[in-house]
Motif scaffolding. Structure first.
Motif, PDB file in Angstrom:
ATOM      1  N   LEU A   1       0.820  -1.205   0.000  1.00 44.08           N
ATOM      2  CA  LEU A   1       0.000   0.000   0.000  1.00 44.08           C
ATOM      3  C   LEU A   1       0.861   1.265   0.000  1.00 44.08           C
ATOM      4  N   HIS A   2       1.977   1.223   0.714  1.00 47.23           N
ATOM      5  CA  HIS A   2       2.844   2.401   0.791  1.00 47.23           C
ATOM      6  C   HIS A   2       3.478   2.713  -0.557  1.00 47.23           C
ATOM      7  N   SER A   3       3.533   1.708  -1.449  1.00 46.04           N
ATOM      8  CA  SER A   3       4.075   1.941  -2.789  1.00 46.04           C
ATOM      9  C   SER A   3       3.239   2.960  -3.551  1.00 46.04           C
ATOM     10  N   LEU A   4       1.961   3.078  -3.198  1.00 49.62           N
ATOM     11  CA  LEU A   4       1.101   4.060  -3.859  1.00 49.62           C
ATOM     12  C   LEU A   4       1.559   5.482  -3.565  1.00 49.62           C
ATOM     13  N   ARG A   5       2.088   5.704  -2.375  1.00 47.83           N
ATOM     14  CA  ARG A   5       2.594   7.034  -2.014  1.00 47.83           C
ATOM     15  C   ARG A   5       3.838   7.362  -2.843  1.00 47.83           C
ATOM     16  N   TYR A   6       4.763   6.405  -2.933  1.00 43.67           N
ATOM     17  CA  TYR A   6       5.944   6.612  -3.769  1.00 43.67           C
ATOM     18  C   TYR A   6       5.540   6.857  -5.222  1.00 43.67           C
ATOM     19  N   THR A   7       4.614   6.036  -5.696  1.00 48.33           N
ATOM     20  CA  THR A   7       4.189   6.133  -7.096  1.00 48.33           C
ATOM     21  C   THR A   7       3.567   7.492  -7.381  1.00 48.33           C
ATOM     22  N   ALA A   8       2.711   7.964  -6.492  1.00 50.73           N
ATOM     23  CA  ALA A   8       2.062   9.258  -6.686  1.00 50.73           C
ATOM     24  C   ALA A   8       3.087  10.380  -6.783  1.00 50.73           C
ATOM     25  N   CYS A   9       4.112  10.317  -5.946  1.00 51.49           N
ATOM     26  CA  CYS A   9       5.145  11.356  -5.960  1.00 51.49           C
ATOM     27  C   CYS A   9       5.954  11.314  -7.253  1.00 51.49           C
ATOM     28  N   ILE A  10       6.394  10.125  -7.641  1.00 57.57           N
ATOM     29  CA  ILE A  10       7.203   9.995  -8.853  1.00 57.57           C
ATOM     30  C   ILE A  10       6.403  10.418 -10.077  1.00 57.57           C
TER      31      ILE A  10
ATOM     32  N   VAL B   1      12.406  20.208   2.798  1.00 51.59           N
ATOM     33  CA  VAL B   1      12.565  19.878   1.382  1.00 51.59           C
ATOM     34  C   VAL B   1      13.555  18.733   1.209  1.00 51.59           C
ATOM     35  N   PHE B   2      14.515  18.635   2.123  1.00 48.82           N
ATOM     36  CA  PHE B   2      15.524  17.578   2.029  1.00 48.82           C
ATOM     37  C   PHE B   2      14.886  16.188   2.088  1.00 48.82           C
ATOM     38  N   ASP B   3      13.755  16.085   2.792  1.00 52.43           N
ATOM     39  CA  ASP B   3      13.073  14.789   2.878  1.00 52.43           C
ATOM     40  C   ASP B   3      12.519  14.355   1.526  1.00 52.43           C
ATOM     41  N   THR B   4      12.296  15.320   0.640  1.00 56.12           N
ATOM     42  CA  THR B   4      11.720  15.016  -0.671  1.00 56.12           C
ATOM     43  C   THR B   4      12.800  14.722  -1.704  1.00 56.12           C
ATOM     44  N   GLU B   5      14.049  15.063  -1.376  1.00 57.31           N
ATOM     45  CA  GLU B   5      15.127  14.865  -2.342  1.00 57.31           C
ATOM     46  C   GLU B   5      15.301  13.400  -2.719  1.00 57.31           C
ATOM     47  N   TYR B   6      14.971  12.500  -1.792  1.00 56.09           N
ATOM     48  CA  TYR B   6      15.074  11.073  -2.096  1.00 56.09           C
ATOM     49  C   TYR B   6      14.199  10.726  -3.293  1.00 56.09           C
ATOM     50  N   TYR B   7      12.996  11.290  -3.338  1.00 51.54           N
ATOM     51  CA  TYR B   7      12.085  11.017  -4.437  1.00 51.54           C
ATOM     52  C   TYR B   7      12.631  11.603  -5.746  1.00 51.54           C
ATOM     53  N   LEU B   8      13.315  12.752  -5.646  1.00 52.39           N
ATOM     54  CA  LEU B   8      13.921  13.345  -6.825  1.00 52.39           C
ATOM     55  C   LEU B   8      15.008  12.437  -7.383  1.00 52.39           C
ATOM     56  N   ARG B   9      15.871  11.931  -6.503  1.00 48.58           N
ATOM     57  CA  ARG B   9      16.935  11.023  -6.961  1.00 48.58           C
ATOM     58  C   ARG B   9      16.334   9.760  -7.573  1.00 48.58           C
ATOM     59  N   LEU B  10      15.255   9.278  -6.964  1.00 47.80           N
ATOM     60  CA  LEU B  10      14.589   8.087  -7.479  1.00 47.80           C
ATOM     61  C   LEU B  10      14.013   8.350  -8.872  1.00 47.80           C
TER      62      LEU B  10
END
Length: 346
Positions: free
Chosen positions: A264-273, A302-311
Motif C-alpha cells: 500500500l505504501h508503494s502508492l505514495r511513492y508512485t504518486a510522488c514519482i 525539502v531535504f526529505d523530498t530529495e530522495y524522491y527526486l533522486r529516485l
C-alpha cells in the motif's frame, strides 16, 4: 493490557527499569507535544523490559547495554529495527538534554538504501483500479471492507497521503465546499490540508452515497470514520493490506517475498514519482518542483523530498538530459550577471 492512548497507557503499566522516570517523562513530553504516543509507548515498553531482564542498574545508558540491545533485535525486520533504533535515539537525546550523559548509537542505514521502493507504472495503476472495482464477496462477511477499497486506493494515489493518515479521516474532515481533507493524525504530529481534484471528489461522493445506505446508527456523524467495513467500524491497515494483495494478484502484478515487493505504501511513492514526471513534462525544472512536492507529500523539510527526486532521476534518466538543457541556460545567465564586463567586451 488494552491498547489505550496517552496517559492511560502509562497508568496501566509501571515502568521499573533504572531509567523508568525518564521513560515516563519522555512519553508525557511527546504526548503534550501533540504526538500520538501509542507506538512510542510500546517501543519504550520493550526497552524497559530488556533493561530489567539484563538487571541493568545504572541511571544512564552506556554503550555496552545499547550494543546488547541492538544485538537482541538482529532478527527483526529492517523496518522494525530502523523504527525502534530511531525512537531510542530520540529518547537518549531527550535524557542528554536533561543533563544525563548517555551513549547514543549511530543512526542505522536508511531502509530506502536496502530495498528500493516499488513504483507502479501507469498501466499497472489502471489495472489496480480495474481490479478494485471488480472485487466481489463470495460469502457474506460482516467485517469485510471491500466497499471502501476502490475509493481508499484512489485516494492514496490521488493525494499521496500515508495509509494510516487516510484511515484516520473522519466524515467531518472532508470539506467538499473547499475541496480539501483535513488530516488530523499525521506522521509529523501536525495537521495539514490535502487538496481534492474533481475526479477524486466524485469518487468519494459516490462511495459515501453507497456507504450511507447501510442501516447503521451514527454512520454519517461528523466524528464517525470515513472508511468503514460492513458493520460501520473503522477499516484497519492490516486488513486493507490483505485485500490490496488480492487486488495486486487479480491485476497480474507479482508479489515478492520479504517485503521487497509492492505494498500500500508503494502508492505514495508512485504518486510522488508520477507527479514529478508530470510537472517536469509540463515545463517545470526538477529542482524547482521540489518545494511543491514537499508540501504535497507533507514533508517538514525539502531535504526529505530529495530522495524522491533522486529516485525519479534514476528511473527516468532521459529527464536529466532535458533538465540539463534548462539549467545550462540558467547557469549562463548567472555567469553573465556575475561577470558583466567579460561578456560585454566579447
Amino acid at each position: 493490557m488494552s491498547r489505550k492512548e496517552g496517559g492511560s497507557m502509562i497508568k496501566d503499566y509501571s515502568f521499573k527499569c533504572s531509567v523508568a522516570t525518564y521513560i515516563v517523562s519522555y512519553i508525557e513530553y511527546k504526548q503534550k507535544s501533540g504526538r500520538h504516543v501509542e507506538t512510542i509507548f510500546y517501543t519504550m515498553l520493550t526497552f524497559d523490559r530488556f533493561l530489567q531482564e539484563m538487571q541493568y542498574t545504572k541511571e544512564y545508558v552506556d554503550k555496552d547495554i545499547i550494543d546488547a540491545w541492538l544485538d537482541s533485535m538482529k532478527n527483526l525486520s529492517c523496518a522494525t529495527y530502523y523504527r525502534k533504533v530511531l525512537e531510542i535515539r530520540r529518547f537518549l537525546y531527550y535524557m542528554s538534554r536533561l543533563g544525563v550523559d548517555n551513549y547514543i548509537p549511530p543512526k542505522p542505514p536508511s531502509r530506502h538504501k536496502e530495498h528500493p521502493p516499488y513504483i507502479f507504472t501507469h498501466d499497472e495503476m489502471d489495472r489496480i483500479f480495474s481490479s478494485c472495482d471488480s472485487l466481489r464477496l463470495k460469502n457474506f462477511y460482516p467485517r469485510s471492507l471491500m466497499i471502501a477499497v476502490p475509493a481508499y486506493i484512489r485516494l492514496l494515489y490521488s493525494t499521496a497521503i500515508r495509509t494510516s493518515e487516510a484511515l484516520s479521516i473522519n466524515n467531518g474532515d472532508v470539506d467538499f465546499s473547499r475541496h480539501v481533507i483535513l488530516l488530523r493524525q499525521t506522521k509529523n504530529g501536525s495537521q495539514r490540508l490535502v487538496p481534492l481534484n474533481p475526479s477524486m471528489e466524485k469518487v468519494l461522493k459516490e462511495y459515501i452515497a453507497y456507504r450511507d445506505r447501510m442501516p447503521i446508527k451514527g454512520l454519517c456523524d461528523s466524528h464517525s470514520p470515513l472508511f468503514v467495513n460492513l458493520v460501520g467500524k473503522r477499516c484497519d491497515r492490516g486488513s486493507m493490506g490483505h485485500v490490496f494483495r488480492r487486488v495486486l494478484t487479480d491485476a497480474g502484478i507479482s508479489l515478492a517475498d520479504h517485503g521487497k515487493g509492492p505494498s500500500l505504501h508503494s502508492l505514495r511513492y508512485t504518486a510522488c514519482i508520477h507527479s514529478f514526471v508530470k510537472m517536469f513534462r509540463a515545463g517545470k525544472s526538477l529542482y524547482c518542483s521540489l518545494p511543491i512536492l514537499s508540501s504535497f507529500m507533507g514533508h517538514r523539510k525539502v531535504f526529505d523530498t530529495e530522495y524522491y527526486l533522486r529516485l525519479t532521476q534514476e528511473m527516468f534518466p532521459e529527464l536529466n538530459v532535458m533538465d540539463l538543457n534548462v539549467t545550462n541556460c540558467i547557469n549562463e545567465i548567472v555567469k553573465q550577471s556575475l561577470n558583466p564586463c567579460k561578456y560585454n567586451n566579447s
